[in-house]
Motif scaffolding. Structure first.
Motif, short mmCIF file in Angstrom:
data_model
loop_
_atom_site.label_atom_id
_atom_site.label_comp_id
_atom_site.label_asym_id
_atom_site.label_seq_id
_atom_site.Cartn_x
_atom_site.Cartn_y
_atom_site.Cartn_z
N LEU A 1 -40.96 57.80 64.86
CA LEU A 1 -41.01 59.25 64.97
C LEU A 1 -41.35 59.91 63.64
CD1 LEU A 1 -37.98 59.69 67.36
CD2 LEU A 1 -40.40 59.61 67.92
N GLY A 2 -42.06 59.21 62.78
CA GLY A 2 -42.47 59.76 61.50
C GLY A 2 -41.43 59.55 60.42
N ASP A 3 -40.37 60.34 60.46
CA ASP A 3 -39.33 60.23 59.43
C ASP A 3 -38.21 59.27 59.81
OD1 ASP A 3 -38.35 61.83 61.48
OD2 ASP A 3 -37.25 63.16 60.13
N ARG A 4 -38.23 58.78 61.05
CA ARG A 4 -37.16 57.90 61.52
C ARG A 4 -37.67 56.97 62.60
NH1 ARG A 4 -34.48 60.61 66.24
NH2 ARG A 4 -35.83 62.39 66.67
N LEU A 5 -36.91 55.89 62.80
CA LEU A 5 -37.11 55.00 63.94
C LEU A 5 -35.97 55.23 64.91
CD1 LEU A 5 -37.86 51.54 62.26
CD2 LEU A 5 -39.51 53.22 63.09
N VAL A 6 -36.25 55.11 66.19
CA VAL A 6 -35.21 55.13 67.21
C VAL A 6 -35.31 53.81 67.97
CG1 VAL A 6 -34.41 56.23 69.34
CG2 VAL A 6 -35.13 57.64 67.40
N TYR A 7 -34.18 53.12 68.08
CA TYR A 7 -34.16 51.82 68.74
C TYR A 7 -32.85 51.64 69.50
CZ TYR A 7 -31.02 50.26 65.02
OH TYR A 7 -29.96 50.12 64.16
N ALA A 8 -32.88 50.74 70.48
CA ALA A 8 -31.68 50.36 71.22
C ALA A 8 -31.35 48.92 70.87
CB ALA A 8 -31.88 50.53 72.72
N THR A 9 -30.07 48.59 70.82
CA THR A 9 -29.67 47.25 70.41
C THR A 9 -29.81 46.23 71.54
OG1 THR A 9 -27.35 47.78 70.86
CG2 THR A 9 -28.12 48.03 68.59
N ASP A 10 -29.93 45.00 71.13
CA ASP A 10 -30.07 43.84 72.02
C ASP A 10 -29.01 42.82 71.64
OD1 ASP A 10 -30.94 41.62 73.54
OD2 ASP A 10 -32.28 41.01 71.91
N THR A 11 -27.77 43.04 72.10
CA THR A 11 -26.70 42.11 71.75
C THR A 11 -25.77 41.86 72.92
OG1 THR A 11 -24.85 41.65 70.26
CG2 THR A 11 -25.32 43.97 70.74
N GLU A 12 -25.35 40.64 73.07
CA GLU A 12 -24.32 40.29 74.03
C GLU A 12 -22.96 40.17 73.33
OE1 GLU A 12 -25.30 36.42 72.20
OE2 GLU A 12 -26.41 38.23 72.68
N LYS A 13 -22.94 40.39 72.00
CA LYS A 13 -21.73 40.23 71.20
C LYS A 13 -20.87 41.49 71.12
CE LYS A 13 -22.91 36.12 69.70
NZ LYS A 13 -22.22 34.95 70.20
N GLU A 14 -21.47 42.66 71.24
CA GLU A 14 -20.78 43.94 71.10
C GLU A 14 -21.36 44.93 72.10
OE1 GLU A 14 -21.35 45.29 67.09
OE2 GLU A 14 -20.39 43.51 66.22
N ALA A 15 -20.77 46.11 72.15
CA ALA A 15 -21.32 47.18 72.98
C ALA A 15 -22.70 47.56 72.43
CB ALA A 15 -20.39 48.38 72.97
N ASN A 16 -23.60 47.91 73.32
CA ASN A 16 -24.96 48.29 72.92
C ASN A 16 -25.10 49.80 72.85
OD1 ASN A 16 -26.93 45.84 72.85
ND2 ASN A 16 -25.49 45.43 74.51
N SER A 17 -26.00 50.23 71.99
CA SER A 17 -26.21 51.66 71.77
C SER A 17 -27.66 51.93 71.39
CB SER A 17 -25.31 52.18 70.65
OG SER A 17 -23.95 51.98 70.96
N ILE A 18 -28.02 53.20 71.41
CA ILE A 18 -29.31 53.67 70.90
C ILE A 18 -29.03 54.33 69.55
CG2 ILE A 18 -31.30 55.17 71.30
CD1 ILE A 18 -30.64 54.92 74.34
N TYR A 19 -29.84 53.98 68.55
CA TYR A 19 -29.63 54.45 67.18
C TYR A 19 -30.88 55.12 66.63
CZ TYR A 19 -25.42 51.55 66.87
OH TYR A 19 -24.18 51.00 67.07
N SER A 20 -30.65 55.94 65.62
CA SER A 20 -31.72 56.51 64.81
C SER A 20 -31.57 55.97 63.40
CB SER A 20 -31.60 58.04 64.81
OG SER A 20 -32.55 58.61 63.94
N LEU A 21 -32.66 55.49 62.81
CA LEU A 21 -32.67 54.98 61.44
C LEU A 21 -33.56 55.88 60.60
CD1 LEU A 21 -32.44 51.82 59.77
CD2 LEU A 21 -34.83 52.50 59.83
N ASP A 22 -32.99 56.53 59.61
CA ASP A 22 -33.75 57.38 58.69
C ASP A 22 -34.57 56.47 57.78
OD1 ASP A 22 -34.10 58.77 55.97
OD2 ASP A 22 -33.50 60.41 57.29
N LYS A 23 -35.90 56.63 57.78
CA LYS A 23 -36.77 55.76 57.01
C LYS A 23 -36.56 55.91 55.51
CE LYS A 23 -40.74 55.57 60.14
NZ LYS A 23 -42.19 55.85 60.17
#
Length: 171
Positions: free
Chosen positions: A56-78
């Protein structure tokens, strides 16, 4: 351990690299286009375990892929590497795509040790900030270890007219 996904970032002239799986292995890094240099942006936690992301230009948005913990959607500031949780999901995310001006991710029903529901869902957002679960399918009765995880498969890329297509696997 292994690469889950790559995303070219033309504004940086680099590739975002998503890796996993266990202990200190998960991470998000940046790889030079000529493959000459690499640096970790975030590393060592399940919340950095992703397969795909939206640039998204200034950030990435992604969802997690884990069976180890609860999954979420995150924003990462570049610029800073700061992570912000946007939504909790009901399973691992492997598939993501753009549709019109919106965003879609799907979750999978993976075998887990906790009480996470065995469902696969589609999550939509108009702005990549507020996410809503719009479709849910239960995992079929067949063993995931012998057959398939329950998943909703989304196409790669962007469907500019806003159409969202998907197919079910073991649901």
């Amino acid at each position: 351990r292994h690469v889950h996904g790559l995303l070219h970032d033309p504004s940086l002239g680099r590739f975002w690299v998503f890796v996993g799986d266990h202990d200190s292995e998960p991470g998000i890094g940046l790889l030079d286009e000529d493959f000459g240099g690499f640096e970790w942006v975030r590393k060592g936690e399940q919340r950095f375990r992703a397969v795909s992301a939206f640039d998204l230009g200034d950030r990435l948005v992604y969802a997690t892929d884990t069976e180890k913990e609860a999954n979420s959607i995150y924003s990462l500031d570049k610029a800073t590497g700061e992570i912000r949780k946007l939504a909790d999901t009901d399973g691992s995310c492997i598939y993501a795509c753009r549709t019109g001006s919106g965003f879609a991710v799907s979750t999978s029903a993976e075998p887990r040790d906790d009480a996470t529901p065995q469902v696969a869902s589609i999550w939509l957002s108009d702005d990549a900030e507020r996410w809503e679960r719009v479709v849910t399918y239960a995992k079929d009765r067949w063993s995931a270890s012998l057959f398939q995880f329950g998943s909703i498969v989304l196409p790669r890329g962007h469907c500019a007219d806003g159409t969202l297509m998907w197919s079910g696997q073991a649901v």
